[in-house]
Motif scaffolding. Structure first.
Motif, PDB file in Angstrom:
ATOM      1  N   MET A   1     -17.542  50.053  28.334  1.00  0.00           N
ATOM      2  CA  MET A   1     -17.639  48.588  28.301  1.00  0.00           C
ATOM      3  C   MET A   1     -18.065  48.461  26.593  1.00  0.00           C
ATOM      4  SD  MET A   1     -17.054  47.812  31.091  1.00  0.00           S
ATOM      5  CE  MET A   1     -17.086  49.017  32.325  1.00  0.00           C
ATOM      6  N   THR A   2     -17.270  47.650  25.871  1.00  0.00           N
ATOM      7  CA  THR A   2     -17.813  47.633  24.534  1.00  0.00           C
ATOM      8  C   THR A   2     -18.020  46.120  23.930  1.00  0.00           C
ATOM      9  OG1 THR A   2     -15.295  47.500  24.015  1.00  0.00           O
ATOM     10  CG2 THR A   2     -16.467  49.634  24.006  1.00  0.00           C
ATOM     11  N   GLY A   3     -18.144  45.136  24.644  1.00  0.00           N
ATOM     12  CA  GLY A   3     -18.303  43.729  24.294  1.00  0.00           C
ATOM     13  C   GLY A   3     -19.723  43.750  23.523  1.00  0.00           C
ATOM     14  N   LEU A   4     -20.803  44.779  23.879  1.00  0.00           N
ATOM     15  CA  LEU A   4     -21.933  44.603  23.019  1.00  0.00           C
ATOM     16  C   LEU A   4     -22.027  45.394  21.889  1.00  0.00           C
ATOM     17  CD1 LEU A   4     -24.246  44.585  26.145  1.00  0.00           C
ATOM     18  CD2 LEU A   4     -23.620  42.753  25.061  1.00  0.00           C
ATOM     19  N   GLY A   5     -20.702  46.016  21.650  1.00  0.00           N
ATOM     20  CA  GLY A   5     -20.741  47.113  20.311  1.00  0.00           C
ATOM     21  C   GLY A   5     -21.183  48.438  20.615  1.00  0.00           C
ATOM     22  N   VAL A   6     -21.476  48.637  21.901  1.00  0.00           N
ATOM     23  CA  VAL A   6     -21.889  49.786  22.305  1.00  0.00           C
ATOM     24  C   VAL A   6     -21.274  50.151  23.782  1.00  0.00           C
ATOM     25  CG1 VAL A   6     -24.324  50.013  21.021  1.00  0.00           C
ATOM     26  CG2 VAL A   6     -23.979  48.842  23.317  1.00  0.00           C
ATOM     27  N   ALA A   7     -21.583  51.339  24.227  1.00  0.00           N
ATOM     28  CA  ALA A   7     -21.018  51.713  25.594  1.00  0.00           C
ATOM     29  C   ALA A   7     -22.153  51.440  26.753  1.00  0.00           C
ATOM     30  CB  ALA A   7     -20.391  52.894  25.856  1.00  0.00           C
ATOM     31  N   VAL A   8     -22.211  50.299  27.279  1.00  0.00           N
ATOM     32  CA  VAL A   8     -23.285  50.031  28.231  1.00  0.00           C
ATOM     33  C   VAL A   8     -23.085  50.912  29.659  1.00  0.00           C
ATOM     34  CG1 VAL A   8     -24.412  48.366  29.771  1.00  0.00           C
ATOM     35  CG2 VAL A   8     -23.793  47.620  27.300  1.00  0.00           C
ATOM     36  N   GLY A   9     -21.485  50.718  30.034  1.00  0.00           N
ATOM     37  CA  GLY A   9     -21.294  51.717  31.154  1.00  0.00           C
ATOM     38  C   GLY A   9     -21.770  51.462  32.694  1.00  0.00           C
TER      39      GLY A   9
ATOM     40  N   LEU B   1     -28.247  45.121  32.570  1.00  0.00           N
ATOM     41  CA  LEU B   1     -29.286  44.438  33.079  1.00  0.00           C
ATOM     42  C   LEU B   1     -30.538  44.852  31.972  1.00  0.00           C
ATOM     43  CD1 LEU B   1     -29.414  44.665  36.730  1.00  0.00           C
ATOM     44  CD2 LEU B   1     -29.201  42.248  35.203  1.00  0.00           C
ATOM     45  N   ALA B   2     -30.497  46.247  31.819  1.00  0.00           N
ATOM     46  CA  ALA B   2     -31.658  46.742  31.061  1.00  0.00           C
ATOM     47  C   ALA B   2     -31.773  46.461  29.541  1.00  0.00           C
ATOM     48  CB  ALA B   2     -31.721  48.395  31.256  1.00  0.00           C
ATOM     49  N   VAL B   3     -30.403  46.383  28.936  1.00  0.00           N
ATOM     50  CA  VAL B   3     -30.201  46.164  27.604  1.00  0.00           C
ATOM     51  C   VAL B   3     -30.579  44.545  27.361  1.00  0.00           C
ATOM     52  CG1 VAL B   3     -28.639  45.695  25.967  1.00  0.00           C
ATOM     53  CG2 VAL B   3     -28.668  47.855  26.928  1.00  0.00           C
ATOM     54  N   VAL B   4     -29.910  43.772  28.470  1.00  0.00           N
ATOM     55  CA  VAL B   4     -30.230  42.306  28.116  1.00  0.00           C
ATOM     56  C   VAL B   4     -31.675  42.029  28.331  1.00  0.00           C
ATOM     57  CG1 VAL B   4     -29.858  39.941  28.982  1.00  0.00           C
ATOM     58  CG2 VAL B   4     -27.752  41.683  28.598  1.00  0.00           C
TER      59      VAL B   4
ATOM     60  N   ARG C   1     -21.561  37.846  23.562  1.00  0.00           N
ATOM     61  CA  ARG C   1     -21.410  39.148  23.913  1.00  0.00           C
ATOM     62  C   ARG C   1     -21.494  39.748  25.279  1.00  0.00           C
ATOM     63  NH1 ARG C   1     -25.323  42.289  19.722  1.00  0.00           N
ATOM     64  NH2 ARG C   1     -24.025  42.329  17.737  1.00  0.00           N
ATOM     65  N   ILE C   2     -22.422  39.004  26.021  1.00  0.00           N
ATOM     66  CA  ILE C   2     -22.038  39.012  27.624  1.00  0.00           C
ATOM     67  C   ILE C   2     -20.909  38.646  28.180  1.00  0.00           C
ATOM     68  CG2 ILE C   2     -23.307  38.210  29.711  1.00  0.00           C
ATOM     69  CD1 ILE C   2     -25.893  37.835  28.235  1.00  0.00           C
ATOM     70  N   GLU C   3     -20.364  37.494  27.717  1.00  0.00           N
ATOM     71  CA  GLU C   3     -18.989  37.225  28.236  1.00  0.00           C
ATOM     72  C   GLU C   3     -17.812  38.196  27.793  1.00  0.00           C
ATOM     73  OE1 GLU C   3     -18.727  33.335  26.790  1.00  0.00           O
ATOM     74  OE2 GLU C   3     -19.541  32.437  28.724  1.00  0.00           O
ATOM     75  N   ALA C   4     -18.053  38.678  26.701  1.00  0.00           N
ATOM     76  CA  ALA C   4     -17.135  39.841  26.187  1.00  0.00           C
ATOM     77  C   ALA C   4     -17.383  40.898  27.043  1.00  0.00           C
ATOM     78  CB  ALA C   4     -17.302  39.974  24.878  1.00  0.00           C
ATOM     79  N   GLU C   5     -18.443  41.309  27.241  1.00  0.00           N
ATOM     80  CA  GLU C   5     -18.766  42.556  28.267  1.00  0.00           C
ATOM     81  C   GLU C   5     -18.120  42.347  29.694  1.00  0.00           C
ATOM     82  OE1 GLU C   5     -20.420  46.377  28.232  1.00  0.00           O
ATOM     83  OE2 GLU C   5     -20.259  44.862  26.660  1.00  0.00           O
ATOM     84  N   ALA C   6     -18.316  41.132  30.202  1.00  0.00           N
ATOM     85  CA  ALA C   6     -17.784  40.985  31.570  1.00  0.00           C
ATOM     86  C   ALA C   6     -16.300  40.917  31.718  1.00  0.00           C
ATOM     87  CB  ALA C   6     -18.284  39.651  32.004  1.00  0.00           C
ATOM     88  N   ALA C   7     -15.528  40.303  30.513  1.00  0.00           N
ATOM     89  CA  ALA C   7     -14.190  40.260  30.406  1.00  0.00           C
ATOM     90  C   ALA C   7     -13.330  41.734  30.475  1.00  0.00           C
ATOM     91  CB  ALA C   7     -13.773  39.458  29.152  1.00  0.00           C
ATOM     92  N   GLY C   8     -14.079  42.662  30.057  1.00  0.00           N
ATOM     93  CA  GLY C   8     -13.437  44.030  29.918  1.00  0.00           C
ATOM     94  C   GLY C   8     -14.061  44.703  30.810  1.00  0.00           C
ATOM     95  N   ALA C   9     -14.667  44.368  31.864  1.00  0.00           N
ATOM     96  CA  ALA C   9     -15.206  45.282  32.869  1.00  0.00           C
ATOM     97  C   ALA C   9     -14.205  45.354  34.192  1.00  0.00           C
ATOM     98  CB  ALA C   9     -16.337  44.749  33.423  1.00  0.00           C
TER      99      ALA C   9
ATOM    100  N   LEU D   1     -25.818  37.061  34.538  1.00  0.00           N
ATOM    101  CA  LEU D   1     -26.534  37.052  32.939  1.00  0.00           C
ATOM    102  C   LEU D   1     -25.888  35.805  32.203  1.00  0.00           C
ATOM    103  CD1 LEU D   1     -26.794  40.906  32.541  1.00  0.00           C
ATOM    104  CD2 LEU D   1     -28.642  39.152  32.975  1.00  0.00           C
ATOM    105  N   ALA D   2     -24.697  35.770  32.157  1.00  0.00           N
ATOM    106  CA  ALA D   2     -23.951  34.833  31.290  1.00  0.00           C
ATOM    107  C   ALA D   2     -24.434  33.400  31.879  1.00  0.00           C
ATOM    108  CB  ALA D   2     -22.310  34.757  31.442  1.00  0.00           C
ATOM    109  N   ARG D   3     -24.593  33.314  33.328  1.00  0.00           N
ATOM    110  CA  ARG D   3     -24.961  31.800  33.628  1.00  0.00           C
ATOM    111  C   ARG D   3     -26.290  31.738  33.339  1.00  0.00           C
ATOM    112  NH1 ARG D   3     -28.311  30.908  37.432  1.00  0.00           N
ATOM    113  NH2 ARG D   3     -28.546  32.875  38.157  1.00  0.00           N
ATOM    114  N   ARG D   4     -27.313  32.730  33.390  1.00  0.00           N
ATOM    115  CA  ARG D   4     -28.798  32.455  33.002  1.00  0.00           C
ATOM    116  C   ARG D   4     -28.720  32.256  31.242  1.00  0.00           C
ATOM    117  NH1 ARG D   4     -32.447  34.885  36.392  1.00  0.00           N
ATOM    118  NH2 ARG D   4     -31.534  35.745  38.286  1.00  0.00           N
ATOM    119  N   GLN D   5     -27.801  32.851  30.706  1.00  0.00           N
ATOM    120  CA  GLN D   5     -27.955  32.649  29.169  1.00  0.00           C
ATOM    121  C   GLN D   5     -27.378  31.228  28.962  1.00  0.00           C
ATOM    122  OE1 GLN D   5     -29.379  34.622  27.230  1.00  0.00           O
ATOM    123  NE2 GLN D   5     -28.647  33.585  25.343  1.00  0.00           N
ATOM    124  N   ARG D   6     -26.369  30.735  29.620  1.00  0.00           N
ATOM    125  CA  ARG D   6     -25.649  29.362  29.327  1.00  0.00           C
ATOM    126  C   ARG D   6     -27.112  28.478  29.613  1.00  0.00           C
ATOM    127  NH1 ARG D   6     -21.004  31.464  31.305  1.00  0.00           N
ATOM    128  NH2 ARG D   6     -21.342  30.910  33.343  1.00  0.00           N
ATOM    129  N   GLU D   7     -27.733  28.508  30.782  1.00  0.00           N
ATOM    130  CA  GLU D   7     -28.935  27.823  30.661  1.00  0.00           C
ATOM    131  C   GLU D   7     -30.038  27.771  29.976  1.00  0.00           C
ATOM    132  OE1 GLU D   7     -30.467  29.132  34.849  1.00  0.00           O
ATOM    133  OE2 GLU D   7     -28.669  28.145  35.827  1.00  0.00           O
TER     134      GLU D   7
END
Length: 169
Positions: A1-9, A15-18, A111-119, A131-137
């Motif tokens: 996964m690269t949406g965060l600019g790193v490989a979360v994996g 979860l830990a990064v966010v 960033r979270i949405e980009a991560e989800a899109a490529g997973a 996480l995206a839902r929580r972030q939208r709130e």
């Protein structure tokens, strides 16, 4: 996964990064609140204190990863929520504090949405979607708070009581 600019994996890694990022952001808002107290701008200090408290609440409400990776990837040089130090001015009114927060909350959401899109992993996508839902709130809450604050008056940055360089010490 690269949406965060790193490989979360993994979902646990995401979860830990966010969560870590949200905790660090709350700490940085608290630091800004302290700085605005020193700058004798108590209203904006209170706004940053409010952001710090709501940020801690937001971080505490995020799920704790079951298996946190030994080494967490970073978000980059700065947390995406408050990386724009040039946007901070000692005379800025509270509206600007909330505006700064909403701009950066939107960056986190992207960033979270980009991560989800490529997973490819459905579990990862489910965690990212939550996480995206929580972030939208959170973003909606910060926007509402900004919109409830009085807009900055013209010339808000002008200091009518500038430094007195001619004084003797």
């Amino acid at each position: 996964m690269t949406g965060l600019g790193v490989a979360v994996g993994s979902a646990a890694g995401l979860l830990a990064v966010v969560r870590r990022q949200a905790e660090e952001t709350a700490d940085r808002y608290a630091d800004l609140a302290d700085a605005f107290v020193v700058s004798n701008n108590p209203d904006t200090a209170a706004a940053f204190r409010e952001l710090a408290e709501s940020g801690r609440h937001h971080a505490a409400g995020l799920p704790v990863a079951a298996a946190v990776p030994a080494r967490l990837p970073a978000w980059g040089d700065d947390s995406p929520e408050i990386a724009d130090a040039d946007a901070v001015h000692y005379l800025m009114p509270p509206w600007h504090a909330f505006d700064l927060a909403q701009r950066h909350e939107a960056r986190v959401l992207a960033r979270i949405e980009a991560e989800a899109a490529g997973a490819p992993d459905p579990d990862f996508r489910a965690v990212a979607a939550d996480l995206a839902r929580r972030q939208r709130e959170r973003l909606a809450s910060v926007l509402a708070r900004r919109d409830a604050a009085p807009p900055p008056p013209p010339g808000w940055w002008e200091d009518p009581d500038g430094p007195n360089w001619d004084s003797e010490f």
